[in-house]
Design an enzyme around this catalytic site. Structure first.
Site, mmCIF file in Angstrom:
data_model
loop_
_atom_site.group_PDB
_atom_site.id
_atom_site.type_symbol
_atom_site.label_atom_id
_atom_site.label_comp_id
_atom_site.label_asym_id
_atom_site.label_seq_id
_atom_site.Cartn_x
_atom_site.Cartn_y
_atom_site.Cartn_z
ATOM 1 N N GLY A 70 -3.416 14.321 -1.806
ATOM 2 C CA GLY A 70 -3.195 14.593 -0.379
ATOM 3 C C GLY A 70 -4.498 14.687 0.385
ATOM 4 O O GLY A 70 -5.453 13.979 0.103
ATOM 5 N N THR A 101 -5.646 8.822 -2.424
ATOM 6 C CA THR A 101 -6.320 8.453 -1.184
ATOM 7 C C THR A 101 -7.787 8.877 -1.230
ATOM 8 O O THR A 101 -8.669 8.156 -0.783
ATOM 9 C CB THR A 101 -5.662 9.167 0.019
ATOM 10 O OG1 THR A 101 -4.265 9.251 -0.197
ATOM 11 C CG2 THR A 101 -5.938 8.415 1.306
ATOM 12 N N HIS A 197 -0.716 1.131 -5.789
ATOM 13 C CA HIS A 197 0.046 1.874 -4.785
ATOM 14 C C HIS A 197 0.505 0.895 -3.710
ATOM 15 O O HIS A 197 -0.321 0.230 -3.074
ATOM 16 C CB HIS A 197 -0.850 2.966 -4.169
ATOM 17 C CG HIS A 197 -0.391 3.494 -2.854
ATOM 18 N ND1 HIS A 197 0.225 4.719 -2.704
ATOM 19 C CD2 HIS A 197 -0.450 2.952 -1.608
ATOM 20 C CE1 HIS A 197 0.524 4.905 -1.423
ATOM 21 N NE2 HIS A 197 0.122 3.853 -0.739
ATOM 22 N N HIS A 226 5.752 3.125 -6.299
ATOM 23 C CA HIS A 226 6.456 3.421 -5.035
ATOM 24 C C HIS A 226 7.323 2.216 -4.625
ATOM 25 O O HIS A 226 7.523 1.964 -3.448
ATOM 26 C CB HIS A 226 5.496 3.768 -3.886
ATOM 27 C CG HIS A 226 4.378 4.696 -4.254
ATOM 28 N ND1 HIS A 226 4.571 5.798 -5.047
ATOM 29 C CD2 HIS A 226 3.044 4.686 -3.940
ATOM 30 C CE1 HIS A 226 3.406 6.429 -5.204
ATOM 31 N NE2 HIS A 226 2.465 5.764 -4.554
ATOM 32 N N ASP A 289 4.914 10.991 -9.056
ATOM 33 C CA ASP A 289 3.901 11.134 -8.001
ATOM 34 C C ASP A 289 3.585 12.624 -7.844
ATOM 35 O O ASP A 289 3.290 13.087 -6.748
ATOM 36 C CB ASP A 289 4.394 10.522 -6.689
ATOM 37 C CG ASP A 289 3.261 10.142 -5.750
ATOM 38 O OD1 ASP A 289 2.090 10.118 -6.189
ATOM 39 O OD2 ASP A 289 3.540 9.870 -4.567
#
Ligand code: ZN
Length: 398
Positions: A70, A101, A197, A226, A289
């Site tokens: 996150g 990220t 991803h 995903h 995830d």
């Protein structure tokens, strides 16, 4: 330690009937109709009554932000690390950690240290090198060296494509990284998998498909995740799986806030579709995830906070397959057992076979609740009670 699980319905994942299962040290030593051993009291034998229970391989969660993830809403939205019991209570005995990220404030040194920590605490861990970004920031400065020199590194990822948070890699840049992962994997006997991803952008799987079409690299080098983020993306995923690729579903804990509003496809419905389309039983996986940030909505569907993904979403997904879509348990659990073990080339994992690692989950036959979890021959959770906690876990909080 010697453990005998008696009178249990064994799913290897394929069901083989009621058996006794003998565990010696960290391995499965025997699976027989009846096992009698006499150690003259020299070694303690722990007997577990498996009557009315189902024994399945320990789950492999192949995409977890074990170090936390996150941070996309600022530093205060960085998610916490996974604890040992976050994983074991969800039946997870093997986890593959990934950055995400943020590959700066969390880096490969920290990810490797976290993976080593969880391994010391009792489960099996692997990691992907890199983060969303290309070129990858690796541990040693080079993809091939990372995969070949660091035992825990089994591939690269999660590299983001078709996403506004992606580094927008060129085809050449992407193909080069995939090529390095492939060759390093071959040279080290690992998968060298490329965990990708997929965002919600219109290019979907394009970059992966181009590598498969325009280079000699096979489709099996990729594990795009995903895939069930949207109906349109999932349609592309079906084509990819039919062409021989393996697709990774992201599980979700909240059954109600999925699907209808955002067009996301729940694992159970997606798997049903794959089976109807004749996709190979080897070509799908399910990951949680875990520790990724999750928006929390109130009844009016207003955003009221952020939570974190949990590996418990795996068993929720499995139950939905069985109870809502009438998919046989032995097919549903492939997604978290033999299929990830195969695509990730995890030796001794994902099946209940002699000489395989003693990673096992005992489920209630009717509810499929996870009751007892054994990792590498050690009882981590027994009758839903945590037996082994992580180093800094507060027991009272569980
Ligand atoms: Zn992701």
């Amino acid at each position: 330690m010697v453990i005998i699980i008696r009178n249990v319905s064994v799913y290897k994942p394929d069901p083989v009937g009621i058996k006794d299962v003998l565990i010696l040290g960290d391995k499965i030593a025997a699976i027989e109709d009846k096992i009698d051993i006499n150690l003259n009291g020299l070694v303690e034998i722990k007997e577990i009554d498996g009557t009315g229970k189902i024994l399945v391989p320990g789950f492999i969660d192949c995409h977890v932000h074990i170090l936390g993830g996150g941070g996309e809403g600022g530093f205060s939205t960085r998610t916490p690390e996974a604890t040992l019991s976050d994983l074991t209570t969800a039946g997870v005995t093997t986890v593959v950690g990934t950055l995400g990220t943020d590959g700066i404030a969390r880096d490969m040194n920290a990810l490797l240290a976290k993976a080593r920590g969880l391994e010391e605490e009792g489960i099996t861990t692997y990691i992907y090198t890199g983060s969303y970004r290309l070129p990858l920031r690796t541990l040693t400065g080079d993809i091939m060296t990372d995969i070949m020199a660091i035992d825990k590194i089994i591939g690269i990822g999660e590299i983001a494509i078709s996403d506004h948070r992606s580094a927008q890699p060129s085809f050449e840049e992407f193909a080069k990284a995939v090529a390095d992962a492939r060759v390093a994997g071959m040279l080290s006997g690992k998968a060298g998998i490329v965990n990708v991803h997929l965002g919600d952008g219109p290019r979907k799987l394009d970059l992966i498909n181009r590598v498969v079409e325009e280079t000699e690299i096979p489709i099996t080098q990729f594990l795009p995740t995903h895939i069930n983020r949207s109906q349109e993306l999932f349609e592309e995923g079906i084509k990819f799986a039919k062409a021989g690729g393996c697709i990774d579903f992201t599980a979700s804990e909240d059954p109600e806030f999925w699907e209808d509003e955002d067009g996301e496809v729940r694992f159970s419905k997606g798997l049903k579709r794959l089976l109807n389309e004749g996709v190979s039983l080897d070509n799908f996986t399910l990951s949680s995830d875990g520790q990724g940030s999750l928006p929390i909505f109130n009844e009016k569907r207003e955003l009221v906070g952020l939570g974190v993904g949990k590996s418990t979403s795996l068993v929720i997904g499995i139950k939905e397959c069985v109870f809502k879509e009438n998919i046989p348990l032995e097919i549903a659990i492939r997604a978290v057992t033999c299929n990830p073990a195969k695509i990730l080339k995890l030796k001794g994992k994902g099946k209940i076979e002699t000489s395989y690692d003693a990673d096992l989950c005992l489920l209630d036959k009717d509810s499929l609740d996870i009751e007892t979890v054994i990792a590498k021959g050690k009882v981590m959770v027994e009758n839903k009670e945590v037996k082994v906690y992580g180093t800094f876990e507060e027991k009272s909080s569980l």
